[in-house]
Write a protein that holds these residues in place. Structure first.
Motif, PDB file in Angstrom:
ATOM      1  N   SER A 122      29.501  34.812  46.362  1.00 14.35           N
ATOM      2  CA  SER A 122      30.750  34.751  47.002  1.00 14.35           C
ATOM      3  C   SER A 122      30.751  33.537  47.859  1.00 14.35           C
ATOM      4  O   SER A 122      29.970  32.794  48.286  1.00 14.35           O
ATOM      5  CB  SER A 122      30.796  35.785  47.867  1.00 14.35           C
ATOM      6  N   ALA A 161      28.214  38.706  43.000  1.00 13.61           N
ATOM      7  CA  ALA A 161      28.633  39.649  41.941  1.00 13.61           C
ATOM      8  C   ALA A 161      27.829  39.481  40.803  1.00 13.61           C
ATOM      9  O   ALA A 161      27.313  38.292  40.375  1.00 13.61           O
ATOM     10  CB  ALA A 161      30.049  39.275  41.542  1.00 13.61           C
ATOM     11  N   MET A 192      32.234  34.956  35.578  1.00 14.29           N
ATOM     12  CA  MET A 192      33.006  35.349  36.702  1.00 14.29           C
ATOM     13  C   MET A 192      33.428  33.968  37.738  1.00 14.29           C
ATOM     14  O   MET A 192      32.367  33.255  37.677  1.00 14.29           O
ATOM     15  CB  MET A 192      32.318  36.271  37.459  1.00 14.29           C
ATOM     16  N   GLU A 193      34.382  34.155  38.562  1.00 16.99           N
ATOM     17  CA  GLU A 193      34.489  33.059  39.554  1.00 16.99           C
ATOM     18  C   GLU A 193      35.456  33.798  40.829  1.00 16.99           C
ATOM     19  O   GLU A 193      36.479  34.537  40.441  1.00 16.99           O
ATOM     20  CB  GLU A 193      35.256  31.961  38.954  1.00 16.99           C
ATOM     21  N   TYR A 194      34.857  33.292  41.848  1.00 15.66           N
ATOM     22  CA  TYR A 194      35.693  33.670  42.887  1.00 15.66           C
ATOM     23  C   TYR A 194      36.793  32.646  43.333  1.00 15.66           C
ATOM     24  O   TYR A 194      36.585  31.392  42.924  1.00 15.66           O
ATOM     25  CB  TYR A 194      34.736  33.627  44.401  1.00 15.66           C
ATOM     26  N   LEU A 230      38.336  37.827  42.547  1.00 14.88           N
ATOM     27  CA  LEU A 230      37.341  37.593  41.656  1.00 14.88           C
ATOM     28  C   LEU A 230      37.673  37.774  40.261  1.00 14.88           C
ATOM     29  O   LEU A 230      38.334  38.844  39.918  1.00 14.88           O
ATOM     30  CB  LEU A 230      36.002  38.593  41.842  1.00 14.88           C
ATOM     31  N   SER A 267      37.084  37.749  36.247  1.00 12.39           N
ATOM     32  CA  SER A 267      36.232  38.233  35.238  1.00 12.39           C
ATOM     33  C   SER A 267      36.441  37.973  33.758  1.00 12.39           C
ATOM     34  O   SER A 267      37.680  38.589  33.372  1.00 12.39           O
ATOM     35  CB  SER A 267      35.488  39.375  35.283  1.00 12.39           C
ATOM     36  N   PRO A 287      37.532  41.718  45.590  1.00  7.10           N
ATOM     37  CA  PRO A 287      36.282  42.003  45.599  1.00  7.10           C
ATOM     38  C   PRO A 287      35.802  42.875  46.947  1.00  7.10           C
ATOM     39  O   PRO A 287      34.805  43.202  47.120  1.00  7.10           O
ATOM     40  CB  PRO A 287      35.508  40.790  45.629  1.00  7.10           C
TER      41      PRO A 287
END
Length: 170
Positions: free
Chosen positions: A93, A100, A133-135, A142, A144, A156
């Motif tokens: 995060s 994650a 995945m990427e914040y 988030l 995915s 999240p």
């Protein structure tokens, strides 16, 4: 790369000059060469390696600061977080307080807290392995992607999936 004793070998390079700065090994309890993933903290100071355990170390020195067991197949089942963990994707995060982790055994995403050392949320909704995945920069969403050809956006903090998009791959 890996040493014979199953420690993970890390090389740190200066990308501007293409020169090695340092290399070190991270001793991991049970390295599965096909499923050890690494990620850097947002400030670039910590390296997190995830396999059958989560290992946190100083990025520039390799000094290990913490190891958390993730799989009950390990010798210390009381410390385990999950019954059967085999990661396919990980992302820290933006705050660096959570990670994650996607598990290919059940296609779920687990939000783990480094503060409480517990799983905060389990995100369910993908029907195949999560690829990445990427914040967002604020840590409020988030994203995915999965082999099930979907992209999901999650909150999240609550685990809600406010938007799911079906992706058609030709």
């Amino acid at each position: 790369d890996y040493y014979e004793d199953d420690s993970l070998l890390i090389y740190v390079y200066d990308t501007k000059n293409c020169k090695e700065i340092i290399h070190y090994n991270i001793r991991m309890f049970d390295v599965d060469h096909s499923t050890t993933l690494v990620s850097l903290s947002a400030d670039g100071k910590k390296l997190i390696a995830v396999g059958k355990e989560i290992t946190i170390c100083d990025f520039l020195t390799g000094k290990n600061s913490k190891t958390i067991i993730t799989d009950k197949d390990h010798n210390n089942p009381g410390l385990s977080l999950l019954d059967d963990f085999d990661p396919t994707a990980i992302i820290l995060s933006p705050s660096g307080k959570e990670i994650a982790m996607a598990n290919q055994r059940d296609n779920k995403i687990y939000i783990y807290s480094f503060v409480t050392e517990k799983i905060l949320l389990t995100l369910k909704g993908h029907h195949d392995n999560v690829n990445s995945m990427e914040y967002d920069p604020n840590g409020k969403l988030l994203a995915s992607t999965s082999k099930d050809k979907t992209v999901k956006l999650w909150d999240p903090k609550t685990g809600q999936a406010p938007l799911g998009v079906k992706v058609s791959l030709n």
